[in-house]
Design a protein around this motif. Structure first.
Motif, PDB file in Angstrom:
ATOM      1  N   GLY A  10     -24.766  18.129  58.236  1.00 26.89           N
ATOM      2  CA  GLY A  10     -24.714  17.974  59.674  1.00 26.89           C
ATOM      3  C   GLY A  10     -24.913  16.544  60.106  1.00 26.89           C
ATOM      4  N   THR A 210     -20.257  26.659  64.017  1.00 33.37           N
ATOM      5  CA  THR A 210     -21.194  25.558  63.804  1.00 33.37           C
ATOM      6  C   THR A 210     -21.472  24.838  65.112  1.00 33.37           C
ATOM      7  OG1 THR A 210     -21.758  23.689  62.371  1.00 33.37           O
ATOM      8  CG2 THR A 210     -19.498  23.761  63.253  1.00 33.37           C
ATOM      9  N   ASP A 211     -22.534  24.057  65.106  1.00 37.81           N
ATOM     10  CA  ASP A 211     -22.950  23.298  66.279  1.00 37.81           C
ATOM     11  C   ASP A 211     -23.049  24.210  67.494  1.00 37.81           C
ATOM     12  OD1 ASP A 211     -21.737  21.471  64.231  1.00 37.81           O
ATOM     13  OD2 ASP A 211     -22.594  19.995  65.608  1.00 37.81           O
ATOM     14  N   ASP A 238     -24.242  27.514  61.689  1.00 33.67           N
ATOM     15  CA  ASP A 238     -25.113  26.365  61.889  1.00 33.67           C
ATOM     16  C   ASP A 238     -26.571  26.787  61.700  1.00 33.67           C
ATOM     17  OD1 ASP A 238     -26.722  24.394  63.019  1.00 33.67           O
ATOM     18  OD2 ASP A 238     -25.718  24.389  64.960  1.00 33.67           O
ATOM     19  N   MET A 240     -29.197  24.305  61.066  1.00 34.96           N
ATOM     20  CA  MET A 240     -29.696  22.945  60.839  1.00 34.96           C
ATOM     21  C   MET A 240     -31.225  22.833  60.904  1.00 34.96           C
ATOM     22  SD  MET A 240     -28.183  19.591  62.662  1.00 34.96           S
ATOM     23  CE  MET A 240     -28.581  17.946  62.141  1.00 34.96           C
ATOM     24  N   HIS A 255     -28.209  22.901  68.240  1.00 35.35           N
ATOM     25  CA  HIS A 255     -28.111  23.541  66.925  1.00 35.35           C
ATOM     26  C   HIS A 255     -29.002  24.771  66.829  1.00 35.35           C
ATOM     27  CE1 HIS A 255     -25.584  20.373  65.443  1.00 35.35           C
ATOM     28  NE2 HIS A 255     -26.390  19.506  66.024  1.00 35.35           N
ATOM     29  N   HIS A 277     -24.163  23.123  57.854  1.00 34.50           N
ATOM     30  CA  HIS A 277     -24.510  21.999  58.734  1.00 34.50           C
ATOM     31  C   HIS A 277     -25.949  21.572  58.461  1.00 34.50           C
ATOM     32  CE1 HIS A 277     -24.637  19.548  62.468  1.00 34.50           C
ATOM     33  NE2 HIS A 277     -23.315  19.569  62.388  1.00 34.50           N
TER      34      HIS A 277
END
Lengths: 320, 114
Positions: A10, A210-211, A238, A240, A255, A277
């Motif tokens: 990430g 993701t994100d 995601d 993270m 995130h 990520h």
């Protein structure tokens, strides 16, 4: 369907330092305890079967780039992080073997770590390449052109030789693109992000999400996410931060956490979750610890069918 | 995601409010748990001790409810202390790192001692 991970880190690319490799070798030698190996192949078997993943490998440091390979049609790629450079070269090799010279990209969003690989994507420099860039964002072309302006990069976007097309997709619709059906969902992230759901002709489903921050004060809205993940064979998610970080110091950084990902996949009755990520400050040992804890959390909170929790690394191939 | 409820026992001791829910905090009970917990946090004058001894386990929705309740407690000038988690809850608090953003006490007395 095969899902290939070309970049899993990430925010920022990272690379193992000399001392990191030295320490892994030292760990492997001490663990071998004087054992002799006939050749490198035998040594590799030892590394694969007797050492922890983080001791004998690395999760890698390229940023987001994931290939969805359904065995026919154009290349399908999620995001253009720094992992795209290696994918570009590999895909050209496959083109030399007869693969169609067409690439379909699906962008989660336009932040640097998700587009930085495109200026190094060699097929874009090759005449005869066909590139279609799909995004939920109408300003995807602006973002890609801007990162190749003179102040940032020596090769302008207009010098690229490929036939490049941009298509803006709308959430809630099914799109038949190449050999897959694709839909997308809007996600909470700065300047928004989009998750994608891919279904192939054999009805295998992979979700790329993701994100995406799952806001603490909007938990009721997660029903839409659960429906989007519903019954997926693989969800790339995601993960993270720890949950505590995501609701405190790093709230609104866009995130999610490993345990929210497990909960969403449980509720969605997804079959496999790929942690993705990874936080750039995490060492291989940190990521492996997070993976183990995620597996344990899945065991503790499992309701019905088990969810297999994978940890994505650069080079991982998941067969669905 | 909503509809289920937990049984709550409420007590007051040494100026603190002690709330003891019982059951599982999962998708079916999280909404009711969140609403009740925020209410209890607002009602506590100085401290809300959340007695977790009756909680079998808690998903991320329940954990996030703890944060929403802590925000309500902060607004009303009090704080939340978690007490008597079972082994499963201890693991979940560690995995989520919630044991780093909440005080976790072994006993009600330890929680009240601050």
């Amino acid at each position: 369907m095969q899902v290939r991970f070309w970049g899993t880190r990430g925010s920022l690319p990272v690379a193992a330092k000399a001392a990191t490799v030295r320490d892994k070798v030292a760990t492997a030698l001490v663990a071998a305890d004087g054992r002799r190996f006939a050749d490198e192949a035998e040594a590799r078997v030892y590394l694969e079967t007797e050492l922890d993943f983080a001791a004998a490998h690395t999760y890698g440091g390229a940023t987001s780039c994931v290939e969805i390979d359904v065995g026919e049609g154009a290349f399908i790629v999620c995001d253009m992080g720094s992992g795209l450079r290696e994918f570009g070269l590999d895909s050209l090799g496959r083109c030399a073997g007869g693969h169609t010279r067409e690439w379909h990209f699906f962008l989660s969003h336009l932040h640097w770590d998700h587009i930085m690989g495109f200026p190094f994507f060699v097929p874009a420099f090759v005449p005869g390449s066909k590139i279609v860039i799909h995004a939920g964002h109408a300003d995807a072309e602006t973002a890609l052109r801007r990162q190749q302006e003179e102040i940032s990069f020596p090769v302008p976007f207009d010098w690229l030789k490929a036939d490049i097309e941009f298509r803006t997709l709308v959430p809630g619709q099914d799109y038949a693109i190449g050999a897959v059906t694709v839909s997308l969902i809007e996600q909470h992230h700065s300047h928004l992000s989009y998750g994608y759901r891919f279904r192939d002709a054999a009805a295998k489903v992979a979700v790329y999400s993701t994100d995406s921050e799952h806001k603490i004060d909007r938990m009721e809205g997660e029903a839409d996410v659960v429906a989007f993940f519903g019954g997926a064979d693989l969800v790339v998610c995601d993960t993270m931060y720890s949950l505590a970080d995501s609701v405190s110091m790093k709230e609104d950084w866009g995130h999610s956490s490993n345990i929210v990902a497990v909960d969403l996949c449980h509720e969605a009755a997804a079959k496999r979750l790929a942690l993705f990520h990874h936080e750039p400050t995490y060492s291989d040992a940190d990521i492996e610890r997070m993976h183990r804890e995620s597996i344990r959390y899945e065991e503790l909170t499992r309701g019905a069918a088990p969810l297999e929790v994978l940890c994505a690394y650069d080079g991982l191939v998941v067969e669905i | 995601m909503s509809g289920g409820t937990l049984n709550w026992r409420i007590d007051e001791r040494e100026g603190a409010r002690i709330a003891a829910p019982a059951g599982r905090v999962d998708e079916s009970t999280a909404t009711a748990f969140t609403e009740r917990l925020i209410g209890e946090a607002g009602a506590a004058r100085t401290m809300l001790v959340l007695d977790l001894s009756g909680i079998a386990y808690m998903s991320s929705r329940g954990l996030r409810a703890l944060t929403l309740a802590q925000r309500e407690a902060t607004r009303s000038g009090s704080t939340i202390v978690l007490a008597r988690p079972n082994e499963t809850m201890r693991e979940i608090l560690a995995i989520s790192r919630y044991d780093m953003i909440f005080k976790v006490a072994d006993t009600i007395e330890d929680a009240l001692a601050g």
